[in-house]
Scaffold this motif. Structure first.
Motif, PDB file in Angstrom:
ATOM      1  N   ILE A 118      32.155 -36.337   5.461  1.00 14.11           N
ATOM      2  CA  ILE A 118      32.088 -35.043   4.767  1.00 14.11           C
ATOM      3  C   ILE A 118      33.292 -34.212   5.182  1.00 14.11           C
ATOM      4  CG2 ILE A 118      30.776 -32.901   4.452  1.00 14.11           C
ATOM      5  CD1 ILE A 118      28.241 -34.535   5.223  1.00 14.11           C
ATOM      6  N   TRP A 119      34.006 -33.684   4.205  1.00 15.96           N
ATOM      7  CA  TRP A 119      35.106 -32.758   4.455  1.00 15.96           C
ATOM      8  C   TRP A 119      34.661 -31.367   4.013  1.00 15.96           C
ATOM      9  CZ3 TRP A 119      39.620 -36.058   1.973  1.00 15.96           C
ATOM     10  CH2 TRP A 119      39.923 -37.123   2.837  1.00 15.96           C
ATOM     11  N   TYR A 120      34.590 -30.450   4.959  1.00 19.64           N
ATOM     12  CA  TYR A 120      34.181 -29.079   4.641  1.00 19.64           C
ATOM     13  C   TYR A 120      35.430 -28.184   4.692  1.00 19.64           C
ATOM     14  CZ  TYR A 120      31.011 -25.147   4.141  1.00 19.64           C
ATOM     15  OH  TYR A 120      30.345 -24.048   3.655  1.00 19.64           O
ATOM     16  N   CYS A 121      35.831 -27.677   3.541  1.00 20.36           N
ATOM     17  CA  CYS A 121      37.061 -26.882   3.422  1.00 20.36           C
ATOM     18  C   CYS A 121      36.770 -25.387   3.516  1.00 20.36           C
ATOM     19  CB  CYS A 121      37.758 -27.178   2.100  1.00 20.36           C
ATOM     20  SG  CYS A 121      38.209 -28.908   1.879  1.00 20.36           S
ATOM     21  N   ILE A 122      37.506 -24.720   4.399  1.00 19.84           N
ATOM     22  CA  ILE A 122      37.358 -23.277   4.599  1.00 19.84           C
ATOM     23  C   ILE A 122      38.735 -22.631   4.477  1.00 19.84           C
ATOM     24  CG2 ILE A 122      36.549 -21.471   6.161  1.00 19.84           C
ATOM     25  CD1 ILE A 122      34.860 -23.615   7.576  1.00 19.84           C
ATOM     26  N   PRO A 123      38.973 -21.838   3.424  1.00 20.06           N
ATOM     27  CA  PRO A 123      40.301 -21.243   3.227  1.00 20.06           C
ATOM     28  C   PRO A 123      40.565 -20.086   4.184  1.00 20.06           C
ATOM     29  CG  PRO A 123      38.801 -20.471   1.535  1.00 20.06           C
ATOM     30  CD  PRO A 123      38.040 -21.490   2.336  1.00 20.06           C
ATOM     31  N   MET A 124      41.771 -20.059   4.737  1.00 18.78           N
ATOM     32  CA  MET A 124      42.143 -19.033   5.706  1.00 18.78           C
ATOM     33  C   MET A 124      42.877 -17.846   5.091  1.00 18.78           C
ATOM     34  SD  MET A 124      41.011 -19.830   8.711  1.00 18.78           S
ATOM     35  CE  MET A 124      39.536 -20.275   7.806  1.00 18.78           C
ATOM     36  N   ASP A 125      43.039 -17.851   3.764  1.00 13.15           N
ATOM     37  CA  ASP A 125      43.687 -16.704   3.120  1.00 13.15           C
ATOM     38  C   ASP A 125      42.669 -15.651   2.705  1.00 13.15           C
ATOM     39  OD1 ASP A 125      42.485 -18.182   1.115  1.00 13.15           O
ATOM     40  OD2 ASP A 125      44.129 -17.936  -0.306  1.00 13.15           O
ATOM     41  N   ASP A 126      41.427 -15.831   3.125  1.00 12.28           N
ATOM     42  CA  ASP A 126      40.355 -14.891   2.837  1.00 12.28           C
ATOM     43  C   ASP A 126      40.166 -13.977   4.044  1.00 12.28           C
ATOM     44  OD1 ASP A 126      37.765 -13.665   2.358  1.00 12.28           O
ATOM     45  OD2 ASP A 126      37.408 -15.246   0.882  1.00 12.28           O
ATOM     46  N   SER A 127      39.909 -12.709   3.794  1.00  8.14           N
ATOM     47  CA  SER A 127      39.697 -11.765   4.902  1.00  8.14           C
ATOM     48  C   SER A 127      38.421 -12.086   5.668  1.00  8.14           C
ATOM     49  CB  SER A 127      39.625 -10.323   4.365  1.00  8.14           C
ATOM     50  OG  SER A 127      38.582 -10.194   3.415  1.00  8.14           O
ATOM     51  N   ARG A 128      37.490 -12.790   5.015  1.00  7.52           N
ATOM     52  CA  ARG A 128      36.260 -13.235   5.666  1.00  7.52           C
ATOM     53  C   ARG A 128      36.170 -14.749   5.545  1.00  7.52           C
ATOM     54  NH1 ARG A 128      32.034 -12.210   3.079  1.00  7.52           N
ATOM     55  NH2 ARG A 128      30.543 -12.289   4.788  1.00  7.52           N
ATOM     56  N   PRO A 129      36.813 -15.492   6.464  1.00  6.02           N
ATOM     57  CA  PRO A 129      36.838 -16.951   6.340  1.00  6.02           C
ATOM     58  C   PRO A 129      35.462 -17.600   6.423  1.00  6.02           C
ATOM     59  CG  PRO A 129      37.690 -16.252   8.479  1.00  6.02           C
ATOM     60  CD  PRO A 129      37.561 -15.026   7.638  1.00  6.02           C
ATOM     61  N   PHE A 130      34.550 -17.028   7.197  1.00  6.97           N
ATOM     62  CA  PHE A 130      33.216 -17.601   7.319  1.00  6.97           C
ATOM     63  C   PHE A 130      32.225 -16.738   6.544  1.00  6.97           C
ATOM     64  CE2 PHE A 130      35.190 -19.198  11.284  1.00  6.97           C
ATOM     65  CZ  PHE A 130      35.102 -20.547  10.986  1.00  6.97           C
ATOM     66  N   THR A 131      31.573 -17.349   5.569  1.00 12.57           N
ATOM     67  CA  THR A 131      30.598 -16.657   4.745  1.00 12.57           C
ATOM     68  C   THR A 131      29.196 -17.180   5.063  1.00 12.57           C
ATOM     69  OG1 THR A 131      30.716 -18.284   2.952  1.00 12.57           O
ATOM     70  CG2 THR A 131      32.344 -16.488   2.923  1.00 12.57           C
ATOM     71  N   MET A 132      28.224 -16.705   4.305  1.00 13.75           N
ATOM     72  CA  MET A 132      26.853 -17.159   4.473  1.00 13.75           C
ATOM     73  C   MET A 132      26.737 -18.667   4.233  1.00 13.75           C
ATOM     74  SD  MET A 132      23.767 -16.372   5.223  1.00 13.75           S
ATOM     75  CE  MET A 132      23.707 -14.583   5.067  1.00 13.75           C
ATOM     76  N   ALA A 133      27.562 -19.196   3.318  1.00 13.95           N
ATOM     77  CA  ALA A 133      27.502 -20.636   3.014  1.00 13.95           C
ATOM     78  C   ALA A 133      27.823 -21.473   4.247  1.00 13.95           C
ATOM     79  CB  ALA A 133      28.485 -20.962   1.882  1.00 13.95           C
ATOM     80  N   GLU A 134      28.883 -21.108   4.971  1.00 24.15           N
ATOM     81  CA  GLU A 134      29.256 -21.844   6.183  1.00 24.15           C
ATOM     82  C   GLU A 134      28.184 -21.702   7.259  1.00 24.15           C
ATOM     83  OE1 GLU A 134      32.200 -21.778   3.600  1.00 24.15           O
ATOM     84  OE2 GLU A 134      31.918 -19.866   4.638  1.00 24.15           O
ATOM     85  N   SER A 135      27.684 -20.501   7.408  1.00 24.61           N
ATOM     86  CA  SER A 135      26.657 -20.244   8.414  1.00 24.61           C
ATOM     87  C   SER A 135      25.408 -21.083   8.149  1.00 24.61           C
ATOM     88  CB  SER A 135      26.300 -18.754   8.427  1.00 24.61           C
ATOM     89  OG  SER A 135      25.262 -18.502   9.351  1.00 24.61           O
ATOM     90  N   GLN A 136      24.989 -21.135   6.905  1.00 19.00           N
ATOM     91  CA  GLN A 136      23.796 -21.904   6.549  1.00 19.00           C
ATOM     92  C   GLN A 136      24.023 -23.397   6.740  1.00 19.00           C
ATOM     93  OE1 GLN A 136      23.079 -20.589   2.530  1.00 19.00           O
ATOM     94  NE2 GLN A 136      21.489 -19.169   3.174  1.00 19.00           N
ATOM     95  N   PHE A 137      25.179 -23.886   6.303  1.00 23.16           N
ATOM     96  CA  PHE A 137      25.437 -25.322   6.385  1.00 23.16           C
ATOM     97  C   PHE A 137      25.449 -25.799   7.832  1.00 23.16           C
ATOM     98  CE2 PHE A 137      28.209 -28.989   6.864  1.00 23.16           C
ATOM     99  CZ  PHE A 137      27.680 -29.870   5.929  1.00 23.16           C
ATOM    100  N   PHE A 138      26.244 -25.159   8.676  1.00 25.43           N
ATOM    101  CA  PHE A 138      26.373 -25.620  10.051  1.00 25.43           C
ATOM    102  C   PHE A 138      25.168 -25.260  10.921  1.00 25.43           C
ATOM    103  CE2 PHE A 138      30.870 -25.448   8.672  1.00 25.43           C
ATOM    104  CZ  PHE A 138      31.200 -26.763   8.928  1.00 25.43           C
ATOM    105  N   SER A 139      24.309 -24.383  10.427  1.00 25.42           N
ATOM    106  CA  SER A 139      23.084 -24.044  11.163  1.00 25.42           C
ATOM    107  C   SER A 139      21.920 -24.950  10.783  1.00 25.42           C
ATOM    108  CB  SER A 139      22.688 -22.587  10.890  1.00 25.42           C
ATOM    109  OG  SER A 139      23.643 -21.695  11.397  1.00 25.42           O
ATOM    110  N   GLU A 140      21.850 -25.318   9.487  1.00 28.41           N
ATOM    111  CA  GLU A 140      20.657 -25.969   8.973  1.00 28.41           C
ATOM    112  C   GLU A 140      20.847 -27.410   8.495  1.00 28.41           C
ATOM    113  OE1 GLU A 140      18.886 -23.509   5.966  1.00 28.41           O
ATOM    114  OE2 GLU A 140      19.587 -21.660   6.928  1.00 28.41           O
TER     115      GLU A 140
END
Length: 303
Positions: A118-140
Protein backbone atom coordinates in the motif's frame (compact mmCIF):
# COMPACT_ATOMS: atom_id res chain seq x y z
CA UNK A 1 12.20 -22.07 -0.60
CA UNK A 2 14.37 -23.09 -3.59
CA UNK A 3 14.76 -21.03 -6.77
CA UNK A 4 12.53 -23.32 -8.84
CA UNK A 5 9.65 -22.97 -6.37
CA UNK A 6 10.18 -19.20 -6.27
CA UNK A 7 10.06 -19.03 -10.07
CA UNK A 8 6.85 -21.08 -10.10
CA UNK A 9 5.18 -18.68 -7.67
CA UNK A 10 6.38 -15.62 -9.60
CA UNK A 11 5.06 -16.99 -12.88
CA UNK A 12 1.75 -17.86 -11.20
CA UNK A 13 1.41 -14.43 -9.59
CA UNK A 14 2.21 -12.44 -12.70
CA UNK A 15 1.59 -8.94 -11.38
CA UNK A 16 2.57 -7.07 -8.26
CA UNK A 17 -0.61 -5.52 -6.81
CA UNK A 18 -0.51 -2.11 -5.09
CA UNK A 19 -3.24 0.01 -3.52
CA UNK A 20 -2.48 3.72 -3.79
CA UNK A 21 -4.28 6.02 -1.37
CA UNK A 22 -4.37 9.79 -1.19
CA UNK A 23 -6.16 13.01 -1.93
CA UNK A 24 -6.97 14.16 -5.44
CA UNK A 25 -4.00 16.57 -5.46
CA UNK A 26 -1.45 14.20 -3.95
CA UNK A 27 0.30 13.42 -7.24
CA UNK A 28 -0.70 9.75 -7.36
CA UNK A 29 -0.98 9.47 -11.14
CA UNK A 30 2.40 11.14 -11.63
CA UNK A 31 4.03 8.66 -9.24
CA UNK A 32 2.53 5.68 -11.06
CA UNK A 33 3.66 7.07 -14.41
CA UNK A 34 7.20 7.60 -13.10
CA UNK A 35 7.29 4.09 -11.65
CA UNK A 36 6.19 2.62 -14.98
CA UNK A 37 8.35 5.03 -17.01
CA UNK A 38 5.51 6.41 -19.12
CA UNK A 39 3.46 9.55 -19.73
CA UNK A 40 0.41 7.61 -20.86
CA UNK A 41 -2.69 7.02 -18.76
CA UNK A 42 -3.36 3.50 -17.48
CA UNK A 43 -5.67 0.96 -19.03
CA UNK A 44 -8.63 0.35 -16.73
CA UNK A 45 -10.06 -3.13 -16.15
CA UNK A 46 -13.37 -3.87 -14.47
CA UNK A 47 -13.79 -7.53 -13.54
CA UNK A 48 -11.08 -8.44 -16.04
CA UNK A 49 -12.60 -6.49 -18.94
CA UNK A 50 -11.02 -3.34 -20.38
CA UNK A 51 -13.36 -0.35 -20.18
CA UNK A 52 -13.42 3.20 -21.52
CA UNK A 53 -11.87 5.52 -18.85
CA UNK A 54 -14.22 8.36 -19.86
CA UNK A 55 -17.21 6.29 -18.80
CA UNK A 56 -15.59 5.61 -15.44
CA UNK A 57 -14.72 9.31 -15.04
CA UNK A 58 -18.36 10.34 -15.34
CA UNK A 59 -19.36 7.52 -13.00
CA UNK A 60 -16.72 8.64 -10.50
CA UNK A 61 -18.08 12.18 -10.56
CA UNK A 62 -21.39 10.71 -9.38
CA UNK A 63 -19.66 8.77 -6.61
CA UNK A 64 -19.46 5.52 -8.56
CA UNK A 65 -15.71 4.88 -8.44
CA UNK A 66 -14.86 1.31 -7.50
CA UNK A 67 -11.66 0.54 -5.62
CA UNK A 68 -11.70 -2.93 -7.25
CA UNK A 69 -10.97 -1.42 -10.68
CA UNK A 70 -7.52 -2.43 -11.89
CA UNK A 71 -5.14 0.12 -13.42
CA UNK A 72 -2.40 -1.27 -15.68
CA UNK A 73 0.14 0.69 -17.72
CA UNK A 74 0.96 -0.83 -21.10
CA UNK A 75 4.59 0.24 -20.71
CA UNK A 76 4.95 -2.01 -17.66
CA UNK A 77 2.25 -4.61 -17.22
CA UNK A 78 4.05 -6.14 -14.25
CA UNK A 79 2.19 -3.79 -11.92
CA UNK A 80 -1.52 -3.78 -11.11
CA UNK A 81 -2.73 -0.69 -9.23
CA UNK A 82 -5.90 0.10 -7.32
CA UNK A 83 -6.89 3.68 -6.52
CA UNK A 84 -8.95 4.61 -3.45
CA UNK A 85 -10.29 7.85 -4.91
CA UNK A 86 -12.83 9.46 -2.63
CA UNK A 87 -11.06 8.40 0.55
CA UNK A 88 -9.85 11.97 1.12
CA UNK A 89 -13.33 12.78 2.36
CA UNK A 90 -12.38 11.07 5.60
CA UNK A 91 -15.88 9.70 6.13
CA UNK A 92 -16.77 6.44 7.82
CA UNK A 93 -18.19 5.01 4.58
CA UNK A 94 -15.01 5.68 2.60
CA UNK A 95 -12.80 4.23 5.35
CA UNK A 96 -14.96 1.11 5.55
CA UNK A 97 -14.57 0.52 1.80
CA UNK A 98 -10.78 0.72 2.09
CA UNK A 99 -10.69 -1.56 5.15
CA UNK A 100 -12.93 -4.16 3.48
CA UNK A 101 -10.82 -4.09 0.32
CA UNK A 102 -7.57 -4.58 2.26
CA UNK A 103 -8.99 -7.37 4.42
CA UNK A 104 -10.47 -9.18 1.41
CA UNK A 105 -7.37 -8.89 -0.77
CA UNK A 106 -4.99 -9.81 2.05
CA UNK A 107 -6.81 -13.13 2.54
CA UNK A 108 -7.15 -14.18 -1.10
CA UNK A 109 -6.17 -17.82 -1.68
CA UNK A 110 -4.42 -17.08 -4.97
CA UNK A 111 -1.25 -15.02 -4.59
CA UNK A 112 -2.07 -13.28 -7.89
CA UNK A 113 -5.26 -11.85 -6.33
CA UNK A 114 -3.65 -10.69 -3.09
CA UNK A 115 -2.72 -7.14 -2.21
CA UNK A 116 1.06 -6.91 -1.89
CA UNK A 117 1.71 -3.31 -0.78
CA UNK A 118 0.00 0.00 0.00
CA UNK A 119 1.31 3.44 -0.95
CA UNK A 120 -0.28 6.22 1.08
CA UNK A 121 0.37 9.63 -0.53
CA UNK A 122 0.31 12.79 1.59
CA UNK A 123 0.96 16.10 -0.23
CA UNK A 124 3.22 18.59 1.53
CA UNK A 125 2.02 21.66 -0.36
CA UNK A 126 -1.07 21.76 1.87
CA UNK A 127 -1.11 23.95 4.98
CA UNK A 128 -2.67 20.99 6.80
CA UNK A 129 -0.76 17.90 5.60
CA UNK A 130 -2.54 15.54 8.00
CA UNK A 131 -6.33 15.48 7.78
CA UNK A 132 -9.04 13.35 9.35
CA UNK A 133 -8.51 10.77 6.57
CA UNK A 134 -4.89 10.13 7.60
CA UNK A 135 -5.78 10.07 11.27
CA UNK A 136 -8.55 7.52 10.72
CA UNK A 137 -6.50 5.29 8.43
CA UNK A 138 -3.41 5.01 10.61
CA UNK A 139 -5.50 4.74 13.79
CA UNK A 140 -8.09 2.20 12.67
CA UNK A 141 -6.89 0.39 9.55
CA UNK A 142 -4.65 -2.54 10.38
CA UNK A 143 -3.21 -4.06 7.20
CA UNK A 144 -1.77 -7.33 8.52
CA UNK A 145 1.20 -8.52 6.45
CA UNK A 146 0.62 -5.90 3.75
CA UNK A 147 3.21 -3.13 4.27
CA UNK A 148 2.21 0.52 4.10
CA UNK A 149 4.71 3.04 2.76
CA UNK A 150 3.90 6.67 3.54
CA UNK A 151 4.83 8.85 0.57
CA UNK A 152 5.22 12.53 1.37
CA UNK A 153 4.73 14.06 -2.07
CA UNK A 154 5.51 17.57 -3.28
CA UNK A 155 8.17 17.84 -0.58
CA UNK A 156 9.83 20.63 -2.55
CA UNK A 157 7.11 22.90 -1.14
CA UNK A 158 8.74 22.45 2.28
CA UNK A 159 12.14 23.15 0.73
CA UNK A 160 10.84 26.56 -0.33
CA UNK A 161 9.55 27.30 3.17
CA UNK A 162 12.85 26.20 4.69
CA UNK A 163 14.68 28.52 2.29
CA UNK A 164 12.58 31.46 3.47
CA UNK A 165 13.25 30.57 7.12
CA UNK A 166 16.99 30.38 6.56
CA UNK A 167 16.97 33.75 4.83
CA UNK A 168 15.15 35.31 7.77
CA UNK A 169 17.76 33.79 10.09
CA UNK A 170 20.45 35.74 8.29
CA UNK A 171 21.80 33.13 5.89
CA UNK A 172 22.84 34.23 2.40
CA UNK A 173 20.81 33.11 -0.63
CA UNK A 174 23.52 30.61 -1.55
CA UNK A 175 23.71 29.16 1.97
CA UNK A 176 19.93 29.03 2.24
CA UNK A 177 19.68 27.18 -1.07
CA UNK A 178 22.32 24.65 -0.04
CA UNK A 179 20.76 24.01 3.37
CA UNK A 180 17.07 24.16 2.44
CA UNK A 181 16.50 20.45 1.67
CA UNK A 182 18.21 19.31 4.87
CA UNK A 183 16.39 21.92 6.97
CA UNK A 184 13.03 20.95 5.45
CA UNK A 185 13.52 17.32 6.53
CA UNK A 186 14.66 18.31 10.03
CA UNK A 187 11.67 20.61 10.58
CA UNK A 188 9.22 18.08 9.18
CA UNK A 189 10.53 15.16 11.21
CA UNK A 190 10.51 17.19 14.42
CA UNK A 191 6.78 17.85 14.15
CA UNK A 192 4.90 15.61 11.72
CA UNK A 193 6.88 12.42 11.22
CA UNK A 194 6.86 11.57 14.93
CA UNK A 195 3.09 12.06 14.87
CA UNK A 196 2.40 9.50 12.16
CA UNK A 197 4.54 6.82 13.82
CA UNK A 198 2.63 7.19 17.09
CA UNK A 199 -0.62 5.92 15.58
CA UNK A 200 -1.85 2.39 16.32
CA UNK A 201 -1.05 1.26 12.75
CA UNK A 202 1.95 3.30 11.58
CA UNK A 203 3.54 2.89 8.14
CA UNK A 204 6.37 0.41 7.76
CA UNK A 205 8.49 2.96 5.90
CA UNK A 206 8.33 6.46 4.45
CA UNK A 207 9.87 8.44 1.61
CA UNK A 208 10.07 12.09 0.56
CA UNK A 209 9.39 12.81 -3.12
CA UNK A 210 10.41 16.10 -4.69
CA UNK A 211 9.85 17.66 -8.14
CA UNK A 212 8.05 14.63 -9.54
CA UNK A 213 6.52 16.80 -12.28
CA UNK A 214 9.98 17.44 -13.74
CA UNK A 215 11.07 15.40 -16.74
CA UNK A 216 13.45 12.60 -15.79
CA UNK A 217 12.27 12.34 -12.19
CA UNK A 218 12.45 8.83 -10.75
CA UNK A 219 11.13 6.97 -7.71
CA UNK A 220 14.24 4.98 -6.83
CA UNK A 221 13.95 5.53 -3.09
CA UNK A 222 10.27 4.54 -3.12
CA UNK A 223 11.12 1.31 -4.91
CA UNK A 224 13.95 0.50 -2.50
CA UNK A 225 11.81 1.19 0.59
CA UNK A 226 8.95 -0.88 -0.77
CA UNK A 227 11.27 -3.80 -1.52
CA UNK A 228 12.83 -3.73 1.95
CA UNK A 229 9.36 -3.54 3.54
CA UNK A 230 8.30 -6.87 2.04
CA UNK A 231 8.85 -9.82 4.37
CA UNK A 232 8.59 -12.46 1.67
CA UNK A 233 11.63 -12.91 -0.60
CA UNK A 234 9.53 -14.20 -3.50
CA UNK A 235 7.45 -11.01 -3.36
CA UNK A 236 10.66 -9.01 -3.19
CA UNK A 237 11.89 -10.76 -6.33
CA UNK A 238 8.52 -10.21 -8.02
CA UNK A 239 8.53 -6.52 -7.13
CA UNK A 240 12.17 -5.98 -8.11
CA UNK A 241 11.73 -7.80 -11.42
CA UNK A 242 8.89 -5.46 -12.48
CA UNK A 243 11.21 -2.45 -12.33
CA UNK A 244 12.36 -2.37 -15.91
CA UNK A 245 13.70 1.18 -15.58
CA UNK A 246 15.47 0.55 -12.26
CA UNK A 247 17.97 -2.24 -12.85
CA UNK A 248 20.13 -0.82 -10.03
CA UNK A 249 17.69 -2.23 -7.46
CA UNK A 250 17.83 -5.67 -9.10
CA UNK A 251 21.64 -5.60 -8.98
CA UNK A 252 21.67 -4.38 -5.39
CA UNK A 253 19.46 -7.21 -4.10
CA UNK A 254 21.17 -9.88 -6.21
CA UNK A 255 24.52 -8.88 -4.73
CA UNK A 256 23.31 -8.38 -1.15
CA UNK A 257 21.17 -11.51 -0.87
CA UNK A 258 23.05 -14.04 -2.98
CA UNK A 259 26.56 -13.05 -4.07
CA UNK A 260 28.02 -11.38 -0.98
CA UNK A 261 27.04 -14.15 1.51
CA UNK A 262 28.88 -16.72 -0.62
CA UNK A 263 31.90 -14.46 -1.02
CA UNK A 264 32.02 -13.70 2.72
CA UNK A 265 31.72 -17.39 3.59
CA UNK A 266 34.55 -18.20 1.23
CA UNK A 267 36.69 -15.47 2.78
CA UNK A 268 36.07 -16.90 6.27
CA UNK A 269 36.99 -20.42 5.22
CA UNK A 270 40.09 -21.88 6.84
CA UNK A 271 41.16 -22.93 3.36
CA UNK A 272 42.11 -19.96 1.22
CA UNK A 273 40.37 -20.80 -2.04
CA UNK A 274 38.75 -19.14 -5.04
CA UNK A 275 35.23 -19.93 -6.15
CA UNK A 276 35.64 -21.77 -9.44
CA UNK A 277 33.36 -20.55 -12.21
CA UNK A 278 32.16 -24.04 -13.13
CA UNK A 279 31.78 -25.27 -9.55
CA UNK A 280 28.42 -26.28 -8.08
CA UNK A 281 28.78 -23.45 -5.56
CA UNK A 282 29.29 -20.86 -8.29
CA UNK A 283 26.39 -22.18 -10.36
CA UNK A 284 24.04 -22.08 -7.38
CA UNK A 285 25.11 -18.51 -6.61
CA UNK A 286 24.56 -17.43 -10.22
CA UNK A 287 21.19 -19.19 -10.38
CA UNK A 288 20.05 -17.40 -7.21
CA UNK A 289 21.27 -14.05 -8.55
CA UNK A 290 19.48 -14.53 -11.88
CA UNK A 291 16.21 -15.03 -9.96
CA UNK A 292 16.23 -11.26 -9.40
CA UNK A 293 16.26 -10.70 -13.19
CA UNK A 294 13.44 -12.88 -14.59
CA UNK A 295 12.74 -10.17 -17.22
CA UNK A 296 16.01 -11.14 -18.93
CA UNK A 297 16.14 -14.56 -20.73
CA UNK A 298 19.49 -15.69 -19.33
CA UNK A 299 20.27 -19.05 -17.72
CA UNK A 300 23.27 -20.38 -15.82
CA UNK A 301 24.59 -22.16 -18.92
CA UNK A 302 24.72 -18.81 -20.75
CA UNK A 303 27.09 -17.29 -18.18
Amino acid sequence: MNDYEAERIRSKCGKFRILIIGRANAGKTTILQRVCNTTENPVVYVKGEEVDPSILASSSDRGGHDIENELVFNNNRGFCFHDSRGFEAGGAKELLKVKEFIEKRAKECEISDRLHAIWYCIPMDDSRPFTMAESQFFSECGTGDVPVIAIFTKFDALDNRAFDKLKKEGKSRRESRELATQRAVIDFEAIYLKMIYKYAHPPKAHVYLRDMNMEGSKCGELMERTTSSLDDEVLQQLFVSTQRNNVEVCISYAMERDALPVIRQSAKSTVNRDIKRDSVEAKEMIRSMLAWFPQYPVSVKDV
